[in-house]
Write a protein that holds these residues in place. Structure first.
Motif, PDB file in Angstrom:
ATOM      1  N   SER A  44       0.823  -1.211   0.000  1.00  0.00           N
ATOM      2  CA  SER A  44       0.000   0.000   0.000  1.00  0.00           C
ATOM      3  C   SER A  44       0.857   1.261   0.000  1.00  0.00           C
ATOM      4  CB  SER A  44      -0.944   0.014   1.197  1.00  0.00           C
ATOM      5  OG  SER A  44      -0.218   0.049   2.419  1.00  0.00           O
ATOM      6  N   THR A  45       2.013   1.226   0.668  1.00  0.00           N
ATOM      7  CA  THR A  45       2.923   2.369   0.669  1.00  0.00           C
ATOM      8  C   THR A  45       4.346   1.886   0.435  1.00  0.00           C
ATOM      9  OG1 THR A  45       3.546   2.374   3.022  1.00  0.00           O
ATOM     10  CG2 THR A  45       1.454   3.436   2.443  1.00  0.00           C
ATOM     11  N   PRO A  73      -2.073   9.064   2.410  1.00  0.00           N
ATOM     12  CA  PRO A  73      -2.729   7.761   2.212  1.00  0.00           C
ATOM     13  C   PRO A  73      -4.199   7.767   2.604  1.00  0.00           C
ATOM     14  CG  PRO A  73      -0.591   7.484   3.247  1.00  0.00           C
ATOM     15  CD  PRO A  73      -0.883   8.961   3.256  1.00  0.00           C
ATOM     16  N   GLU A  94      -0.655  -4.603   3.273  1.00  0.00           N
ATOM     17  CA  GLU A  94      -1.375  -3.379   3.603  1.00  0.00           C
ATOM     18  C   GLU A  94      -1.181  -3.063   5.074  1.00  0.00           C
ATOM     19  OE1 GLU A  94      -5.555  -3.962   2.993  1.00  0.00           O
ATOM     20  OE2 GLU A  94      -5.682  -5.623   4.401  1.00  0.00           O
ATOM     21  N   ASP A 100      -5.499   2.334   4.912  1.00  0.00           N
ATOM     22  CA  ASP A 100      -5.388   2.175   3.455  1.00  0.00           C
ATOM     23  C   ASP A 100      -6.485   1.245   2.943  1.00  0.00           C
ATOM     24  OD1 ASP A 100      -4.379  -0.035   4.748  1.00  0.00           O
ATOM     25  OD2 ASP A 100      -2.342   0.171   3.977  1.00  0.00           O
TER      26      ASP A 100
END
Length: 306
Positions: A44-45, A73, A94, A100
Motif C-alpha cells: 500500500s505504501t 494515504p 497493507e 489504506d
C-alpha cells in the motif's frame, strides 16, 4: 450493477496486455517468462514496499501504491495502473486499521481472491484502547515490523518455494537491523523516561512511547489535525500553552500534513526554544526503512539531549 469507469479501464488494460503477449515474438515471450518468474507483490505504501524488497531482493516485482512523500494515504484515490497490479498480485501488504482501505476495495473489484494479504495492524495484535481510537501507524512499532517481516517471508516462500531459504535469511538480516533501533529507544527511555513531548498527529506515538516519553498533547488537537478538522480555539490555546509553559521537551511533527494550527504549534515551539522533530508517514526519497527509522530515532534523541 454497471461497472465503474476504473473497473472498465482495468479490464480493458488486462485484455490489451493479454493480446500483446499472445502476438509477441519468441524473445518477447522469453522476457515475459523471465518477468513472471518474480513474485508480483503490491504494497500500500513504499514503507512496506521497501521491507518487501529487503526480504525478496531480486525475486520480487513490487508495486508500491503510494510512494510520493506529499501524498496522504488517508485520501488516496486508486488508479487503473494500481488496480491492474493488485489484480495480478500474489502477495499484498497493507497497513490496515482504516489507513489504506483502498487496497481491500481494489482487491474486491479486481476479483483477486487468491492473493496472500498481510495486514500489519492484524499482525500487530493492537486494538483501540477503551474509549479511545486505534493508532494505526504500526510501522513506527519495531516489534510489529519484525512480525510483519516474518509474515512477508512466509508469504513469499509459499509463492516461490524454491527461494524460501533466501527469503528467511533476508528476513533474519532485516530483523537484526531493528535491534539497534530498539536499543536506541531503550537508551532514550533510560535517560529521558517520563519527560513530556507534544505531537501534531499520532504518527510517531509508538516510537515516543517505546522511548518512555509522555504525550502531553490534548487528544482533541492531534485527532483534529489527523482528520483534517479545525481545532477549537480552546484546544488550540491549551496546546500552545505546552510550549510557552515549557511543559514538553520536544514537538514531534508530521511533515506530510500542514495547516494553520500545525504552523502555530511549530512557531510556538521555536519561540520557546523547544526543538521540532520532523517525521513522515511514507519513506523519504533516497532512504530505506532501517536508515529512515535510524534518522527518526536519532533526531528524537538529539532533541531531548540539547
Amino acid at each position: 450493477m454497471p461497472l465503474s469507469t476504473s473497473r472498465r479501464l482495468a479490464l480493458l488494460t488486462s485484455a490489451s496486455l493479454a493480446l500483446l503477449a499472445g502476438c509477441g515474438s519468441s524473445s518477447d515471450s522469453s522476457d515475459a517468462n523471465s518477468a513472471s518468474a518474480k513474485v508480483p507483490v503490491v504494497a500500500s505504501t513504499n514503507v512496506y514496499g521497501d521491507i518487501v524488497r529487503g526480504i525478496g531482493a531480486d525475486k520480487v516485482d513490487i508495486t508500491s501504491v503510494i510512494s510520493d512523500p506529499d501524498q496522504d494515504p488517508h485520501s488516496y484515490e486508486a488508479d487503473t495502473h494500481n488496480q491492474l497490479a493488485l489484480s495480478k498480485a500474489k502477495v499484498v501488504v497493507e497497513n490496515g486499521g482504516g489507513y489504506d482501505d483502498f487496497v481491500d476495495r481494489m482487491l474486491r473489484s479486481g476479483h483477486n481472491d487468491s492473493a496472500q494479504v498481510i495486514n500489519a495492524v492484524r499482525v500487530s495484535g493492537k486494538t483501540a484502547p477503551q474509549g479511545g481510537e486505534l493508532n494505526e501507524h504500526v510501522w513506527y512499532d519495531f516489534p510489529t515490523v519484525a512480525r510483519v517481516a516474518d509474515r512477508i517471508s512466509a508469504a513469499l516462500a509459499k509463492a516461490d518455494p524454491a527461494d524460501a531459504a533466501a527469503f528467511r535469511e533476508n528476513a533474519t538480516a532485516f530483523k537484526a537491523g531493528l535491534g539497534p533501533l530498539e536499543a536506541r529507544e531503550a537508551q532514550i527511555k533510560k535517560e529521558h523516561g517520563g519527560e513530556g513531548v507534544a505531537i501534531t498527529e499520532p504518527v510517531p506515538l509508538y516510537m515516543t512511547e517505546a522511548s518512555g516519553l509522555v504525550d502531553r498533547t490534548p487528544a482533541a488537537f492531534s485527532e483534529a489535525i489527523e482528520e483534517g478538522d479545525d481545532v477549537s480555539p480552546r484546544i488550540l490555546k491549551e496546546s500552545l500553552a505546552l510550549f510557552s509553559g515549557r511543559k514538553v521537551e520536544a514537538l514531534v511533527c508530521n511533515e506530510q500534513t500542514s495547516g494553520p494550527q500545525t504552523e502555530k504549534a511549530k512557531a510556538a515551539a521555536k519561540a520557546a526554544g523547544i526543538p521540532v522533530v520532523p517525521v513522515t508517514e511514507t519513506l523519504p526519497k533516497g532512504k530505506d526503512y532501517l536508515g529512515w527509522m535510524t534518522s527518526n530515532v536519532d533526531a528524537l534523541a538529539s532533541a531531548l539531549a540539547r
